[in-house]
Write an enzyme that holds these catalytic residues in place. Structure first.
Site, PDB file in Angstrom:
ATOM      1  CG  ASP A  30      -2.057   0.997   1.094  1.00  0.00           C
ATOM      2  OD1 ASP A  30      -3.224   0.555   1.019  1.00  0.00           O
ATOM      3  OD2 ASP A  30      -1.791   2.219   1.065  1.00  0.00           O
ATOM      4  CG  ASN A  87     -12.323  -0.609   4.009  1.00  0.00           C
ATOM      5  OD1 ASN A  87     -12.685  -1.094   5.079  1.00  0.00           O
ATOM      6  ND2 ASN A  87     -11.159   0.004   3.855  1.00  0.00           N
ATOM      7  N   GLY A  93     -15.295   3.340   3.995  1.00  0.00           N
ATOM      8  CA  GLY A  93     -14.007   3.938   3.643  1.00  0.00           C
ATOM      9  C   GLY A  93     -13.420   3.438   2.341  1.00  0.00           C
ATOM     10  CD  GLN A  94     -14.870  -0.248  -2.467  1.00  0.00           C
ATOM     11  OE1 GLN A  94     -15.985  -0.539  -2.036  1.00  0.00           O
ATOM     12  NE2 GLN A  94     -14.332  -0.838  -3.526  1.00  0.00           N
ATOM     13  CG  HIS A 100      -8.530  -2.835  -2.309  1.00  0.00           C
ATOM     14  ND1 HIS A 100      -9.425  -2.158  -3.098  1.00  0.00           N
ATOM     15  CD2 HIS A 100      -8.438  -2.134  -1.153  1.00  0.00           C
ATOM     16  CE1 HIS A 100      -9.853  -1.086  -2.456  1.00  0.00           C
ATOM     17  NE2 HIS A 100      -9.275  -1.049  -1.263  1.00  0.00           N
ATOM     18  CG  LEU A 101      -8.151  -9.607   1.660  1.00  0.00           C
ATOM     19  CD1 LEU A 101      -9.562  -9.340   2.163  1.00  0.00           C
ATOM     20  CD2 LEU A 101      -7.977 -11.073   1.273  1.00  0.00           C
ATOM     21  CG  HIS A 102      -6.974  -2.823   3.147  1.00  0.00           C
ATOM     22  ND1 HIS A 102      -6.208  -1.694   2.967  1.00  0.00           N
ATOM     23  CD2 HIS A 102      -8.185  -2.550   2.600  1.00  0.00           C
ATOM     24  CE1 HIS A 102      -6.928  -0.770   2.344  1.00  0.00           C
ATOM     25  NE2 HIS A 102      -8.138  -1.261   2.109  1.00  0.00           N
TER      26      HIS A 102
HETATM   27  P1  5GP Z   1      -9.747   1.554   0.375  1.00  0.00           P
HETATM   28  O1  5GP Z   1      -9.789   2.904   1.032  1.00  0.00           O
HETATM   29  O2  5GP Z   1     -10.448   1.586  -0.977  1.00  0.00           O
HETATM   30  O3  5GP Z   1     -10.198   0.413   1.225  1.00  0.00           O
HETATM   31  O4  5GP Z   1      -8.223   1.264   0.108  1.00  0.00           O
HETATM   32  C1  5GP Z   1      -7.514   1.830  -0.946  1.00  0.00           C
HETATM   33  C2  5GP Z   1      -6.059   1.715  -0.595  1.00  0.00           C
HETATM   34  O5  5GP Z   1      -5.311   1.909  -1.769  1.00  0.00           O
HETATM   35  C3  5GP Z   1      -5.595   2.767   0.417  1.00  0.00           C
HETATM   36  O6  5GP Z   1      -5.044   2.121   1.552  1.00  0.00           O
HETATM   37  C4  5GP Z   1      -4.566   3.580  -0.348  1.00  0.00           C
HETATM   38  O7  5GP Z   1      -3.469   3.973   0.438  1.00  0.00           O
HETATM   39  C5  5GP Z   1      -4.158   2.621  -1.457  1.00  0.00           C
HETATM   40  N1  5GP Z   1      -3.762   3.269  -2.681  1.00  0.00           N
HETATM   41  C6  5GP Z   1      -4.398   4.294  -3.325  1.00  0.00           C
HETATM   42  N2  5GP Z   1      -3.756   4.610  -4.456  1.00  0.00           N
HETATM   43  C7  5GP Z   1      -2.687   3.771  -4.540  1.00  0.00           C
HETATM   44  C8  5GP Z   1      -1.639   3.625  -5.500  1.00  0.00           C
HETATM   45  O8  5GP Z   1      -1.559   4.310  -6.522  1.00  0.00           O
HETATM   46  N3  5GP Z   1      -0.713   2.665  -5.247  1.00  0.00           N
HETATM   47  C9  5GP Z   1      -0.763   1.875  -4.138  1.00  0.00           C
HETATM   48  N4  5GP Z   1       0.207   0.971  -3.989  1.00  0.00           N
HETATM   49  N5  5GP Z   1      -1.752   1.977  -3.218  1.00  0.00           N
HETATM   50  C10 5GP Z   1      -2.697   2.921  -3.418  1.00  0.00           C
END
Ligand code: 5GP
Ligand code: ZN
Length: 114
Positions: A30, A87, A93-94, A100-102
């Site tokens: 991330d 999310n 918070g998506q 994507h799985l964090h």
């Molecule tokens: P969400 O908020 O949708 O659950 O998670 C999106 C995640 O993607 C966030 O943790 C954010 O830091 C990550 N992210 C957003 N843009 C990029 C990117 O360009 N590259 C990488 N490696 N991670 C990203």
């Protein structure tokens, strides 16, 4: 999907620190880590949210989970523990609409989550 950030990472149109790749999935660090270990595991196929996952995707979703657990194990987090989060939609918070799985680890996780 042409305007999807994570599809662009899959297609190598955007850089990422890739930690796993196979025919169906990709895992990368991330860009804004929320824990010492913060990896995103995604399907190469574009699925915008968990709500759009179809019965045909069952194996793929299970594959993502097993990749995440495998990375956690390889990095030494199996016994300590780690967290897997997906999310869905704004209140959760998506921000990127390609599932994507964090994979988070390396610090004490709070429950209930914030
Ligand atoms: P969400 O908020 O949708 O659950 O998670 C999106 C995640 O993607 C966030 O943790 C954010 O830091 C990550 N992210 C957003 N843009 C990029 C990117 O360009 N590259 C990488 N490696 N991670 C990203
Ligand atoms: Zn996508």
């Amino acid at each position: 999907m042409t305007d999807c950030l994570f599809c662009k990472i899959v297609q190598r149109k955007l850089p990422a620190r890739i930690v796993h790749e196979d025919e169906k999935a990709l895992a990368f660090e991330d860009v804004n880590p929320q824990a010492p270990l913060h990896v995103l595991v995604i399907p190469k196929k574009h699925i915008s949210t968990s709500l759009e996952a179809a019965p045909d995707d069952n194996e793929l979703i299970g594959h993502l989970l097993r990749i995440a657990a495998g990375i956690a194990r390889e990095r030494g987090f199996a016994e300590r523990g780690f967290r897997l989060v997906m999310n869905t939609n704004p209140e959760a918070g998506q921000t990127v609409y390609h599932i994507h799985l964090h994979l988070l680890g390396g610090r004490k996780m709070h429950w209930p989550p914030g």
